[in-house]
Design a protein around this motif. Structure first.
Motif, PDB file in Angstrom:
ATOM      1  N   ALA A  30      -5.314   2.608   7.290  1.00 55.83           N
ATOM      2  CA  ALA A  30      -3.997   2.183   6.802  1.00 55.83           C
ATOM      3  C   ALA A  30      -3.019   3.358   6.784  1.00 55.83           C
ATOM      4  O   ALA A  30      -1.859   3.215   7.192  1.00 55.83           O
ATOM      5  N   GLY A  76      -2.242   4.109  10.371  1.00 55.25           N
ATOM      6  CA  GLY A  76      -1.494   3.007  10.962  1.00 55.25           C
ATOM      7  C   GLY A  76      -0.064   2.933  10.465  1.00 55.25           C
ATOM      8  O   GLY A  76       0.863   2.695  11.257  1.00 55.25           O
ATOM      9  N   ILE A 109      -3.332  -2.193  12.157  1.00 52.50           N
ATOM     10  CA  ILE A 109      -2.309  -2.065  11.115  1.00 52.50           C
ATOM     11  C   ILE A 109      -1.013  -1.525  11.696  1.00 52.50           C
ATOM     12  O   ILE A 109       0.084  -1.937  11.297  1.00 52.50           O
ATOM     13  N   SER A 152       1.003  -4.360  13.093  1.00 53.44           N
ATOM     14  CA  SER A 152       1.652  -5.150  12.035  1.00 53.44           C
ATOM     15  C   SER A 152       2.862  -4.414  11.475  1.00 53.44           C
ATOM     16  O   SER A 152       3.920  -5.016  11.246  1.00 53.44           O
ATOM     17  N   THR A 175       2.117  -6.611   4.862  1.00 51.92           N
ATOM     18  CA  THR A 175       0.967  -6.301   5.720  1.00 51.92           C
ATOM     19  C   THR A 175      -0.351  -6.492   4.991  1.00 51.92           C
ATOM     20  O   THR A 175      -1.410  -6.491   5.627  1.00 51.92           O
ATOM     21  N   ASP A 231      -2.499  -9.311   6.385  1.00 50.27           N
ATOM     22  CA  ASP A 231      -3.162  -8.985   7.650  1.00 50.27           C
ATOM     23  C   ASP A 231      -4.385  -8.104   7.412  1.00 50.27           C
ATOM     24  O   ASP A 231      -5.440  -8.300   8.031  1.00 50.27           O
ATOM     25  N   ILE A 232      -4.234  -7.132   6.514  1.00 48.92           N
ATOM     26  CA  ILE A 232      -5.348  -6.236   6.196  1.00 48.92           C
ATOM     27  C   ILE A 232      -6.496  -7.016   5.564  1.00 48.92           C
ATOM     28  O   ILE A 232      -7.674  -6.768   5.855  1.00 48.92           O
TER      29      ILE A 232
END
Length: 287
Positions: A92, A95, A155, A158, A190, A193-194
């Motif tokens: 993360a 990303g 990530i 996104s 986000t 999505d994670i």
């Protein structure tokens, strides 16, 4: 609240979530739920049939199978969750940096990810185990080194998508700091999505760590682990096939629960999929 409401409409996802919660709680408090010491050897009970004292019977050393199954949750599920959390955290951070700042930072991070992802996962994991030695800790280190790059790439995609939203551009034009924009505007959108990619990744990691333990590369005896329990029962799989049943079913149930929860989350977080599912249910009721 909307996501939770959508998720509650999927009974299979709710059942899966309950199975996962129960598994985690039992694993954390294994000393309370396990009826016996999982490493206690009693050769007089070797291959004993299930009884009220030993509900799942005993293995080749007379150890309680149920107790070993309960304690096996820790390396098979809990430690995998810990490794997954670290991988997601690293992925993360990388990303978000690559997706938000872009430019040279993005190019540098993505080239590192390309290098990490250019090697097949199993081959790289075996190479790391060969360098560091067998053991659960080394497998978890290999998982972290291999998984973070994949999370970073997903990530990043996104983040790049959400930074194009109008209110994010307005916040940038207003002079807000990058950290303020990331924490207030990008992380909340986000997160869904994670959550989806995390719930889908945990299943493969559980299967991999069980597979490596089955091959003797993971946690070592006498510590209990589901894959190793399968390996120990392999020698008597034709004369005592029930010994493979408990750890095998445990792996199937937990992995299936994470897969069903991942599917439920994906539908609950995607309005298009949610609408399509509702229409299908209405058509089935109409028929």
């Amino acid at each position: 609240m909307r996501i939770l409401k959508n998720l509650t409409q999927d009974k299979l996802a709710i059942i899966s979530l309950l199975v996962i919660i129960v598994t985690i709680v039992v694993g954390i408090f294994a000393s309370i739920f396990a009826p016996h010491d999982p490493e206690e050897v009693n050769m007089s009970l070797r291959y004993a049939n299930p009884s009220w004292e030993y509900l799942l019977g005993n293995d080749h050393l007379g150890r309680c199978i149920l107790s070993r199954l309960v304690y096996g949750i820790r390396p098979s599920v809990l430690w995998v969750l810990a490794a997954l959390s670290i991988s997601i955290l690293i992925g993360a951070v990388m990303g978000f940096m690559a997706g938000y700042f872009r430019g040279k930072i993005d190019a540098f991070i993505m080239r590192i990810c390309d290098i990490m992802l250019s090697f097949p996962g199993y081959v790289m994991t075996l190479a790391i185990i060969g360098i560091l030695g067998v053991g659960l800790e080394n497998i978890l280190i290999a998982f972290i080194l291999m998984k973070w790059a994949w999370f970073a790439r997903v990530i990043r995609t996104s983040v790049m998508q959400y930074t194009e939203l109008e209110y994010v551009k307005f916040s940038i034009a207003s002079g807000n700091s990058a950290m303020h924009i990331i924490f207030k505007h990008i992380i909340p959108v986000t997160f869904s999505d994670i959550a989806v990619i995390s719930s889908s990744s945990i299943s493969s990691m559980i299967l991999q760590i069980s597979g490596f333990s089955f091959l003797g590369l993971g946690i070592q005896a006498p510590n209990p682990e589901w894959g190793m329990m399968l390996n120990e029962a392999r020698e008597v799989m034709f004369s005592r096939p029930e010994l493979m049943l408990a750890p095998g079913l445990a792996i199937i149930i937990v992995v299936s629960a994470f897969n069903f929860l991942s599917d439920g989350l994906q539908v609950a977080l995607n309005p298009i999929l949610m609408t399509s599912k509702n229409k299908l249910q209405e058509n089935e009721v109409a028929k």
